[in-house]
Write a protein that holds these residues in place. Structure first.
Motif, PDB file in Angstrom:
ATOM      1  N   ALA A 147       0.869  -1.180   0.000  1.00 56.47           N
ATOM      2  CA  ALA A 147       0.000   0.000   0.000  1.00 56.47           C
ATOM      3  C   ALA A 147       0.898   1.218   0.000  1.00 56.47           C
ATOM      4  CB  ALA A 147      -0.903   0.016   1.231  1.00 56.47           C
ATOM      5  N   ARG A 184      -4.162   7.299  -2.530  1.00 54.20           N
ATOM      6  CA  ARG A 184      -3.716   6.131  -1.766  1.00 54.20           C
ATOM      7  C   ARG A 184      -4.162   4.889  -2.506  1.00 54.20           C
ATOM      8  NH1 ARG A 184      -5.009   4.648   3.680  1.00 54.20           N
ATOM      9  NH2 ARG A 184      -7.157   5.131   3.146  1.00 54.20           N
ATOM     10  N   ALA A 201      -3.719   0.364  -3.053  1.00 56.67           N
ATOM     11  CA  ALA A 201      -3.192  -0.966  -2.758  1.00 56.67           C
ATOM     12  C   ALA A 201      -2.738  -1.537  -4.088  1.00 56.67           C
ATOM     13  CB  ALA A 201      -4.272  -1.846  -2.140  1.00 56.67           C
ATOM     14  N   VAL A 235      -7.709   3.153  -2.429  1.00 57.18           N
ATOM     15  CA  VAL A 235      -8.098   2.658  -1.109  1.00 57.18           C
ATOM     16  C   VAL A 235      -9.159   3.582  -0.513  1.00 57.18           C
ATOM     17  CG1 VAL A 235      -7.286   2.179   1.237  1.00 57.18           C
ATOM     18  CG2 VAL A 235      -5.823   1.657  -0.741  1.00 57.18           C
ATOM     19  N   GLU A 261      -3.674   2.129   6.147  1.00 55.09           N
ATOM     20  CA  GLU A 261      -2.562   1.692   5.302  1.00 55.09           C
ATOM     21  C   GLU A 261      -2.243   0.221   5.561  1.00 55.09           C
ATOM     22  OE1 GLU A 261      -0.081   3.970   3.305  1.00 55.09           O
ATOM     23  OE2 GLU A 261      -2.137   4.689   3.092  1.00 55.09           O
ATOM     24  N   ALA A 294      -4.926  -1.986   4.076  1.00 49.43           N
ATOM     25  CA  ALA A 294      -4.843  -1.897   2.615  1.00 49.43           C
ATOM     26  C   ALA A 294      -3.697  -2.735   2.073  1.00 49.43           C
ATOM     27  CB  ALA A 294      -4.676  -0.437   2.186  1.00 49.43           C
ATOM     28  N   SER A 295      -2.597  -2.792   2.815  1.00 54.01           N
ATOM     29  CA  SER A 295      -1.420  -3.512   2.324  1.00 54.01           C
ATOM     30  C   SER A 295      -1.636  -5.017   2.239  1.00 54.01           C
ATOM     31  CB  SER A 295      -0.207  -3.222   3.210  1.00 54.01           C
ATOM     32  OG  SER A 295      -0.284  -3.905   4.447  1.00 54.01           O
ATOM     33  N   LEU A 328     -11.061  -4.722  -1.886  1.00 50.58           N
ATOM     34  CA  LEU A 328     -11.057  -3.485  -1.094  1.00 50.58           C
ATOM     35  C   LEU A 328     -12.397  -3.267  -0.404  1.00 50.58           C
ATOM     36  CD1 LEU A 328      -8.743  -1.463  -0.659  1.00 50.58           C
ATOM     37  CD2 LEU A 328      -8.349  -3.028  -2.556  1.00 50.58           C
TER      38      LEU A 328
END
Length: 332
Positions: free
Chosen positions: A67, A85, A87, A109, A115, A118-119, A291
């Motif tokens: 992310a 932002r 991923a 994202v 974060e 998302a990663s 997501l």
């Protein structure tokens, strides 16, 4: 820029190292560049160092998912934009401060997703959707009613939890199979109405038979592998299919060929490594759905611990030993 690389085949703990390498190329047509914030350490990433480098290649950067924030876009890219932002997956060399990837690999994202979440939102969710796609196809072909139980082994694993969640959302009855009471507690926490069978209990097969209650089970989802395959096959209906998506036991199967022949049982393997061969529309839908799942059910994407690049060795060790969630590397 800093990146985790290896130059010779071997155990990741011994050959992976942090090194300053040249900046990635500016994004070309249809590409974006991302400043990586966080990247997970998947067990598959660690297995990757066992492969020898191609002739003429002096080093290879590690990591596959991350992310971060888009810092540059190439021609013909309308989304994502600089400052978004995202991923990203697949992102070869994701354990680097910056990566350049195809724009389609970068998904914006939602603001409500951290974060860290998302990663780890893409790989496991994409894998779970690929498994469910196979199960859905098999159940449809066999004209299986929704009330027919789906047996899911490794139900407390990262992918297993996502399979259970989405199967329940489809209205299917799920019977979870796990190896320990600790894993059973994980399933009960997230899915309190889902029955769980613990294989550590010597009576687990009797309990599974009680839950199935004589109903046909045309599909079983399995990630244990090893000797467990022979133990779970009797619960599969004649002409049924074992959908295999993992190998937690890391042992050869103990399987009698006649068991397959006499009952015409089938095995269908599903691997994330084949996902890139799926149609563009399927991959795009999988990324978006991943997501959305992260936004609705962040509790299913557990983080065990976060490490800096200077703590790479600790991160590798934690990935191999912990059973409570993903291990993350911070980069920017």
């Amino acid at each position: 820029m800093r990146s985790v690389v290896y130059s010779e085949a071997g155990d990741a703990a011994a050959v992976a190292r942090v090194e300053d390498i040249p900046e990635p190329p500016a994004p070309g047509v249809g590409e974006v560049q991302v400043a990586v914030s966080v990247s997970p350490v998947h067990r598959g990433d660690l297995v990757g160092t066992s492969k020898a480098l191609s002739s003429g290649v002096s080093m290879r950067a590690l990591g596959t998912e991350a992310a971060g924030v888009v810092t540059a876009v190439g021609e013909s890219v309308s989304t994502p934009r600089v400052g978004d932002r995202v991923a990203v997956f697949p992102a070869v060399g994701a354990w680097s401060e910056r990566v350049t990837v195809p724009a389609e690999a970068a998904v914006i994202v939602p603001e409500t997703v951290s974060e860290e979440i998302a990663s780890i939102a893409l790989v496991n969710s994409v894998a779970s959707r690929d498994v469910l796609r196979a199960i859905d196809e098999l159940r449809t072909t066999a004209a299986v009613p929704d009330e027919a139980p789906l047996v899911v082994s490794a139900a407390a694993s990262a992918v297993g939890k996502l399979i259970v969640r989405q199967a329940i959302d489809r209205g299917w009855e799920v019977i979870a199979v796990v190896r320990s009471e600790r894993s059973a507690a994980t399933v009960h926490t997230h899915f309190p109405d889902t029955p769980v069978v613990v294989t550590q209990d010597g009576r687990w097969q009797r309990e599974l038979a009680r839950l199935i209650d004589g109903r046909p089970v045309p599909v079983i989802s399995d990630a244990h592998g090893g000797p467990f395959v022979q133990e779970i096959l009797p619960f599969l209906a004649d002409a049924g299919t074992l959908v295999v998506w993992g190998d937690l036991a890391a042992q050869p199967w103990t399987l009698a060929t006649m068991d397959l022949l006499m009952r015409e049982l089938k095995v269908r393997a599903v691997s994330i490594s084949r996902w890139m061969s799926r149609p563009d529309s399927v991959r795009a839908a999988d990324r978006e759905a991943a997501l959305e799942l992260a936004e609705r059910h962040p509790e299913l994407l557990a983080v065990h611990a976060t490490y800096s690049l200077e703590e790479l060795g600790d991160a590798i060790n934690a990935t191999r030993t912990n059973g409570s969630g993903s291990v993350l590397l911070t980069l920017n």
